[in-house]
Design a protein around this motif. Sequence first.
Motif, mmCIF file in Angstrom:
data_model
loop_
_atom_site.group_PDB
_atom_site.id
_atom_site.type_symbol
_atom_site.label_atom_id
_atom_site.label_comp_id
_atom_site.label_asym_id
_atom_site.label_seq_id
_atom_site.Cartn_x
_atom_site.Cartn_y
_atom_site.Cartn_z
ATOM 1 N N UNK A 188 1.352 2.515 -15.414
ATOM 2 C CA UNK A 188 2.074 1.863 -14.325
ATOM 3 C C UNK A 188 1.139 1.612 -13.140
ATOM 4 N N UNK A 189 0.265 2.589 -12.911
ATOM 5 C CA UNK A 189 -0.673 2.411 -11.805
ATOM 6 C C UNK A 189 -1.577 1.206 -12.083
ATOM 7 N N UNK A 190 -1.989 1.082 -13.356
ATOM 8 C CA UNK A 190 -2.856 -0.048 -13.721
ATOM 9 C C UNK A 190 -2.112 -1.370 -13.520
ATOM 10 N N UNK A 191 -0.830 -1.380 -13.895
ATOM 11 C CA UNK A 191 -0.022 -2.599 -13.751
ATOM 12 C C UNK A 191 0.068 -3.009 -12.275
ATOM 13 N N UNK A 192 0.369 -2.033 -11.420
ATOM 14 C CA UNK A 192 0.510 -2.326 -9.990
ATOM 15 C C UNK A 192 -0.856 -2.636 -9.374
ATOM 16 N N UNK A 193 -1.862 -1.915 -9.852
ATOM 17 C CA UNK A 193 -3.213 -2.076 -9.292
ATOM 18 C C UNK A 193 -3.729 -3.496 -9.462
ATOM 19 N N UNK A 194 -3.360 -4.089 -10.601
ATOM 20 C CA UNK A 194 -3.833 -5.448 -10.873
ATOM 21 C C UNK A 194 -3.304 -6.397 -9.789
ATOM 22 N N UNK A 195 -2.062 -6.175 -9.360
ATOM 23 C CA UNK A 195 -1.512 -6.997 -8.270
ATOM 24 C C UNK A 195 -2.117 -6.587 -6.924
ATOM 25 N N UNK A 196 -2.159 -5.258 -6.713
ATOM 26 C CA UNK A 196 -2.615 -4.763 -5.406
ATOM 27 C C UNK A 196 -4.037 -5.221 -5.099
ATOM 28 N N UNK A 197 -4.845 -5.394 -6.159
ATOM 29 C CA UNK A 197 -6.238 -5.811 -5.931
ATOM 30 C C UNK A 197 -6.306 -7.235 -5.366
ATOM 31 N N UNK A 198 -5.184 -7.970 -5.501
ATOM 32 C CA UNK A 198 -5.207 -9.361 -5.055
ATOM 33 C C UNK A 198 -4.630 -9.572 -3.653
#
Length: 417
Positions: free
Chosen positions: A164-174
């Motif tokens: 889940x962290x990876x899923x959110x991280x992909x957005x958060x990085x943008x």
Amino acid sequence: MHTPSLTDRTIDAYTDVTGQDRLNRLQSLADDLDDVRILHVNSTATGGGVAELLRSIVPVCNDLEIDTDWLVMDATDEFFEVTKAMHNALQGDGPSLTDDMQATYRTVTERNALELEGHESEYDLVVIHDPQPLGMLDHMAETMPNIPIVWRCHIDLTDPIDEYLAFVSEYASRVDHAIFSRSAYVGDLEVPEASIIYPSIDPITKKNRLLGPETVTDEHDRLDPLSFEDPLVTQISRFDPWKDQFGTLEAYRRASEDVPELQLALVGGMAGDDPEGLELYEQVAEEAVDDPNVHVLTDQPDTTVNVLQRDSDVIVQKSLREGFGLVVAEALWKRTPVVGSNVGGIPLQIEDGKTGYLVDPDDAVGAGDRVRDLLEDDDCRTRFGDNARERVRERFLLPRQLEELLDVIADELNRNR
Ligand code: UDP
């Protein structure tokens, strides 16, 4: 998406509680932003801390002449099931993130983002609150490519499930900038820039302001058979497994061994984006049904919450995870000591042995002992209450949070002098 109805606020109303200096600084920051338009997006208009914050921040910004809108996502029950699972998993407990869940998330966030099409030139900056609307970024990257996006993450990210962290991280990085309530929450998230801003309470609302004696008497009567003559401990929280209402019941039972006339009020609401609430409420009510001293109350108006936080002898917040926990600051502001779990944002607020007590989140018995200690010592409760009021005045009132938020916005828009 829809716009919640809001009550107007004026910045001058805060002078008495925070002083003119802070308001002058706020006005000066706002003056640099008087030609911009800001959009806040979240997933519920009622229930929970985020809606509570936006109900104050949005009208105050408008009074400061920063054109500020708030849009709430329109979403299906299925979407909220997914985002609640996501919320739980980011706090450490959840099922596997399936392709279907991801598809539901992407479909609904895209549908909401499409509603912004044609309005992109109206906004200078967008603040996205929590993970629910983050998926809108996929579409916004095309329609609003040059508009800074700030992500305001309100949840406890100290122990997330990796996928889940990876899923959110992909957005958060943008996003352009992310704001967290504690530095520990940034963890492994990859964000281009991060700030730490503590949330705050609004001291002039019905929930937090001083109430006249007639209102207090009316509320006391309305809450009968709950009695304010006998000792009372209260927890105010959404019905949510992380708020650990069962642990609070256990703490109450422990304290009642020494204070037999003790009452417990468990007060909760259901947030619009939280499908688990009703089920948990029914379980808690069932567990409490045989004890006439336990009062399980739902959907109470703000004035009632105010009276309960003010006139309880002790407030408990026995959370297992807690992004910040506005309820703690709300009670401390009203001079009521709080026994809270040593998790998330709670230790930022409770000074152990000065404004309340911190307990291990698994230690319901220890929480009960601390409640009893406070109930048995009137002087200590008064002293803690006085300390608590000043602590909140220094750190957790709305003008301070707004100043820090406007500072981030000004930076992103290159307006900082
Ligand atoms: N709240 C309320 N009535 C309830 C339960 C909660 O008005 O029955 C309010 C509470 O006073 C606080 C907010 O909802 O302002 C909860 O914020 P908090 O940060 O404590 O927790 P969250 O729900 O965001 O996890």
